[in-house]
Scaffold this active site. Sequence first.
Site, PDB file in Angstrom:
ATOM      1  N   ILE A 147       5.399 -25.955 -38.802  1.00 55.98           N
ATOM      2  CA  ILE A 147       4.232 -25.339 -39.407  1.00 55.98           C
ATOM      3  C   ILE A 147       3.237 -26.444 -39.737  1.00 55.98           C
ATOM      4  CG2 ILE A 147       3.357 -23.868 -41.237  1.00 55.98           C
ATOM      5  CD1 ILE A 147       5.359 -22.535 -39.230  1.00 55.98           C
ATOM      6  N   LYS A 148       2.030 -26.279 -39.237  1.00 58.56           N
ATOM      7  CA  LYS A 148       1.018 -27.334 -39.319  1.00 58.56           C
ATOM      8  C   LYS A 148       0.135 -27.113 -40.548  1.00 58.56           C
ATOM      9  CE  LYS A 148      -1.474 -29.735 -35.611  1.00 58.56           C
ATOM     10  NZ  LYS A 148      -2.123 -29.543 -34.314  1.00 58.56           N
ATOM     11  N   ILE A 149       0.068 -28.136 -41.406  1.00 62.11           N
ATOM     12  CA  ILE A 149      -0.691 -28.059 -42.650  1.00 62.11           C
ATOM     13  C   ILE A 149      -1.640 -29.256 -42.722  1.00 62.11           C
ATOM     14  CG2 ILE A 149      -0.552 -28.076 -45.175  1.00 62.11           C
ATOM     15  CD1 ILE A 149       2.237 -26.829 -44.926  1.00 62.11           C
TER      16      ILE A 149
END
Length: 371
Positions: free
Chosen positions: A140-142
């Site tokens: 998951i890209k944050i």
Amino acid sequence: MSNPNTQALSDAGVSIWLDDLSRERLSSGSLAALIEEKNVVGVTTNPSIFHAALQDGESYAAQVSELAAAGMDAEQAVFKITSDDVAAACDLFAPVAAASNGVDGRVSIEVDPRLARKTAETIAEAKELHALVNRENVLIKIPATVEGLEAIAETLAAGISVNVTLIFSLERYRAVINAFMVGLESAKANGHDLSKLHSVASFFVSRVDTEIDARLNAIGTDAALALRGKAGVANAVLAYQVYEESFSSERWSVLAAAGANAQRPLWASTGVKDPALPDTLYVTELCAPNTVNTMPEKTLLATADHAVVTGDTVTGAYAKSNAVLDELAALGVSYNDVVAKLEVEGLEKFEASWNELLTDLAASLAKAAGK
């Protein structure tokens, strides 16, 4: 057969990830071919990539019709479409993930960029995306905004692997590593198996050169012009030095003993923007063990065709890289101003792409519904 240049990169400890994904790339077999022939062991996506992918309406027409019939709006539909693509890519990379104990075989999907300054909403959406894709090898890209740091830690604490994106400065990179370790410490306290958690820190390269070189051109002196094309690599090299220092600390040794995996540096924005520079610059000059280089296809093909891979080009370049930043400062180029501007611009670009994607998808849904 693997390409000799991409194989040399892999042998030097660099994981090659493709910075692109689309339904067509999955269905045509082109992604599978890159895995087989060009040593590609992962994929990254972002709002701009998905906006470009959905311009190919034909690949998504059937699903858009189904979603329109189900009464989905554009926001619901975009999450369904993109998470389906990422899940399919995760399945394609599952053998790579298994062979590497989860280090590679990773596919990234980004939270809504409009949430980049909203901590609680980012955490909630990270969990929602993770559940939606429902694959162990998803990341998951944050974004690495100040508000994103707590979200990074909390997402890891929940047992979710994370790709931290839009890192431009060494100071923020240190804060990202701290957030990563805080997250792992909490995950351990929460009873999660640390060996199952993975993370990369996406440090952007070419955009640094684009911004700094424009300032050097404006200065116009011989000393200024001689520094063009050097800042991006120097900044990334010094980030690797931060990585080495941070992951040899006593704090890290405690986590490593509990089975934790180090957060690897990932070189992002590796497509060379200036035609005067070598098109494989951000590949050959950023070759170091335990790194990821996520490349647009154009850069990947250039690497396969003519890159000269000479092994580690990073760990011996710390003094030279510090000198580059010192020379820039002496010329009046403000590092802090540059990196702050790039973060704002990066978020604006992703938000604009996301909004365009929603607008286009809303039109496609309305058309499919006969409205």
